[in-house]
Design an enzyme around this catalytic site. Sequence first.
Site, PDB file in Angstrom:
ATOM      1  N   SER A 278       0.850  -1.192   0.000  1.00  0.00           N
ATOM      2  CA  SER A 278       0.000   0.000   0.000  1.00  0.00           C
ATOM      3  C   SER A 278       0.882   1.237   0.000  1.00  0.00           C
ATOM      4  O   SER A 278       2.033   1.187   0.454  1.00  0.00           O
ATOM      5  CB  SER A 278      -0.874   0.026   1.262  1.00  0.00           C
ATOM      6  OG  SER A 278      -1.501   1.285   1.401  1.00  0.00           O
TER       7      SER A 278
ATOM      8  N   TYR B 296      -1.891  -1.055  10.609  1.00  0.00           N
ATOM      9  CA  TYR B 296      -2.016  -1.359   9.177  1.00  0.00           C
ATOM     10  C   TYR B 296      -0.768  -0.928   8.402  1.00  0.00           C
ATOM     11  O   TYR B 296      -0.199  -1.706   7.623  1.00  0.00           O
ATOM     12  CB  TYR B 296      -3.250  -0.654   8.614  1.00  0.00           C
ATOM     13  CG  TYR B 296      -3.470  -0.855   7.134  1.00  0.00           C
ATOM     14  CD1 TYR B 296      -4.070  -2.005   6.642  1.00  0.00           C
ATOM     15  CD2 TYR B 296      -3.094   0.127   6.216  1.00  0.00           C
ATOM     16  CE1 TYR B 296      -4.282  -2.185   5.283  1.00  0.00           C
ATOM     17  CE2 TYR B 296      -3.301  -0.038   4.855  1.00  0.00           C
ATOM     18  CZ  TYR B 296      -3.896  -1.202   4.392  1.00  0.00           C
ATOM     19  OH  TYR B 296      -4.099  -1.366   3.042  1.00  0.00           O
TER      20      TYR B 296
HETATM   21  P1  NAD Z   1     -11.906  -5.527   0.287  1.00  0.00           P
HETATM   22  O1  NAD Z   1     -12.601  -5.341   1.587  1.00  0.00           O
HETATM   23  O2  NAD Z   1     -12.739  -5.655  -0.917  1.00  0.00           O
HETATM   24  O3  NAD Z   1     -10.950  -6.775   0.340  1.00  0.00           O
HETATM   25  C1  NAD Z   1     -10.375  -7.280   1.485  1.00  0.00           C
HETATM   26  C2  NAD Z   1     -10.722  -8.755   1.539  1.00  0.00           C
HETATM   27  O4  NAD Z   1      -9.908  -9.361   2.521  1.00  0.00           O
HETATM   28  C3  NAD Z   1     -12.156  -9.032   1.939  1.00  0.00           C
HETATM   29  O5  NAD Z   1     -13.009  -9.083   0.827  1.00  0.00           O
HETATM   30  C4  NAD Z   1     -12.025 -10.397   2.619  1.00  0.00           C
HETATM   31  O6  NAD Z   1     -12.415 -11.419   1.751  1.00  0.00           O
HETATM   32  C5  NAD Z   1     -10.545 -10.538   2.884  1.00  0.00           C
HETATM   33  N1  NAD Z   1     -10.295 -10.798   4.293  1.00  0.00           N
HETATM   34  C6  NAD Z   1     -10.173  -9.913   5.309  1.00  0.00           C
HETATM   35  N2  NAD Z   1      -9.952 -10.565   6.465  1.00  0.00           N
HETATM   36  C7  NAD Z   1      -9.936 -11.887   6.163  1.00  0.00           C
HETATM   37  C8  NAD Z   1      -9.762 -13.067   6.917  1.00  0.00           C
HETATM   38  N3  NAD Z   1      -9.511 -13.027   8.244  1.00  0.00           N
HETATM   39  N4  NAD Z   1      -9.840 -14.265   6.272  1.00  0.00           N
HETATM   40  C9  NAD Z   1     -10.072 -14.325   4.947  1.00  0.00           C
HETATM   41  N5  NAD Z   1     -10.233 -13.237   4.177  1.00  0.00           N
HETATM   42  C10 NAD Z   1     -10.166 -12.035   4.783  1.00  0.00           C
HETATM   43  O7  NAD Z   1     -10.904  -4.300   0.165  1.00  0.00           O
HETATM   44  P2  NAD Z   1      -9.681  -4.005  -0.844  1.00  0.00           P
HETATM   45  O8  NAD Z   1      -9.418  -2.573  -0.682  1.00  0.00           O
HETATM   46  O9  NAD Z   1      -9.916  -4.561  -2.171  1.00  0.00           O
HETATM   47  O10 NAD Z   1      -8.475  -4.757  -0.147  1.00  0.00           O
HETATM   48  C11 NAD Z   1      -7.641  -5.670  -0.823  1.00  0.00           C
HETATM   49  C12 NAD Z   1      -6.189  -5.410  -0.465  1.00  0.00           C
HETATM   50  O11 NAD Z   1      -5.801  -4.155  -0.974  1.00  0.00           O
HETATM   51  C13 NAD Z   1      -5.877  -5.394   1.033  1.00  0.00           C
HETATM   52  O12 NAD Z   1      -4.677  -6.095   1.264  1.00  0.00           O
HETATM   53  C14 NAD Z   1      -5.674  -3.922   1.312  1.00  0.00           C
HETATM   54  O13 NAD Z   1      -4.810  -3.704   2.394  1.00  0.00           O
HETATM   55  C15 NAD Z   1      -5.056  -3.489   0.006  1.00  0.00           C
HETATM   56  N6  NAD Z   1      -5.108  -2.040  -0.234  1.00  0.00           N
HETATM   57  C16 NAD Z   1      -6.307  -1.415  -0.382  1.00  0.00           C
HETATM   58  C17 NAD Z   1      -6.328  -0.040  -0.590  1.00  0.00           C
HETATM   59  C18 NAD Z   1      -7.609   0.701  -0.742  1.00  0.00           C
HETATM   60  O14 NAD Z   1      -7.586   1.935  -0.742  1.00  0.00           O
HETATM   61  N7  NAD Z   1      -8.754   0.064  -0.892  1.00  0.00           N
HETATM   62  C19 NAD Z   1      -5.121   0.666  -0.681  1.00  0.00           C
HETATM   63  C20 NAD Z   1      -3.928  -0.012  -0.532  1.00  0.00           C
HETATM   64  C21 NAD Z   1      -3.928  -1.365  -0.311  1.00  0.00           C
END
Ligand code: NAD
Length: 298
Positions: free
Chosen positions: A190, A203
């Site tokens: 991230s 985080y």
């Molecule tokens: P999202 O909520 O759609 O995806 C996160 C997913 O993680 C959930 O759908 C869930 O299935 C899974 N998850 C969480 N805890 C879990 C557990 N204990 N067991 C199994 N599955 C679990 O949100 P997203 O933003 O698409 O996140 C995906 C990745 O992107 C993450 O690693 C997040 O840190 C990273 N990220 C997101 C952003 C943002 O702005 N959205 C920015 C940087 C990084």
Amino acid sequence: MTDQYTMQDPTKQYPQADKSWQQLQRGPGLEQQMGPKPDAGETSYRGTGRLTGRKAVVTGADSGIGRATAIAFAREGADIVLSYLPAEEADAQEVVELIEKAGRRAITMPGDVTDETYCRQLIATAVEQLGGIDILANIAGKQQNVEDIAELSTAQFDETFKTNVYALFWLCKAAIAHMPAGSTIINTSSVQAYQPAPILLDYAATKWAINGFTKALAQQVAAKGIRVNAVAPGPVWTPLQVVGGQPTEKLAEFGAQTPLGRPGQAAEMAPAYVFLASPESSYISGDTINATGGMPTP
Ligand code: NAD
Ligand code: MG
């Protein structure tokens, strides 16, 4: 009909946030219940056979960046085992439908990645049902904002590290034992690894850890012909953000701080995962693709 190859002005390609973006769901949240609806490439991602015949495990595959990546992988020709939490079944079923529509196999494996046994079973499922694994996309993640370290519980600190870092270790360990040369692992970092927000202490620390893990593991498994890289997204409109990833009032200006002036969409992250998964990136390992809307990275 536009796709990811259609030339567009990136500042206007997707909307800026406003007050209507303020919303709060209980974790893990459902993409189905978000408004405005995020774009995970459902109607726009066009595959060109870049992952033909590949066997992938995608975590967090129900929603957000994992959903967009699963859709893209399938349209590029891969079969997929999808990992997500049981509470996310409704979102996951939409992804299954899209993968099958692309003519590929979708095997669902709901469970909790903070459980080492589940992580091992997830990889075993790919080996048994797809006949192997040659792509591991670690996308599941947990983000909960907390203003003050005094309010940050050990339970949350533990859960953030278990989800974002320990699961990565367990899944990579299990997958590498089965991966043939040419396989690829893609982790999810991230912009928080480089510009940590004061309200995301736990985080941001996990995302920095993921960068170090990625660079160390890439060197360790290079001789086996396995590449390990990461994608580092900036602010992307996904369920993570509306279940406490950000304070709700801040969602009205979500992504406004980026040079492109708007939040990213998961559909804009998926091509980076596809590139790192495919042999097109054959000389790239231990590196990170930053998709931050122009926010500077090291
Ligand atoms: P999202 O909520 O759609 O995806 C996160 C997913 O993680 C959930 O759908 C869930 O299935 C899974 N998850 C969480 N805890 C879990 C557990 N204990 N067991 C199994 N599955 C679990 O949100 P997203 O933003 O698409 O996140 C995906 C990745 O992107 C993450 O690693 C997040 O840190 C990273 N990220 C997101 C952003 C943002 O702005 N959205 C920015 C940087 C990084
Ligand atoms: Mg989800």
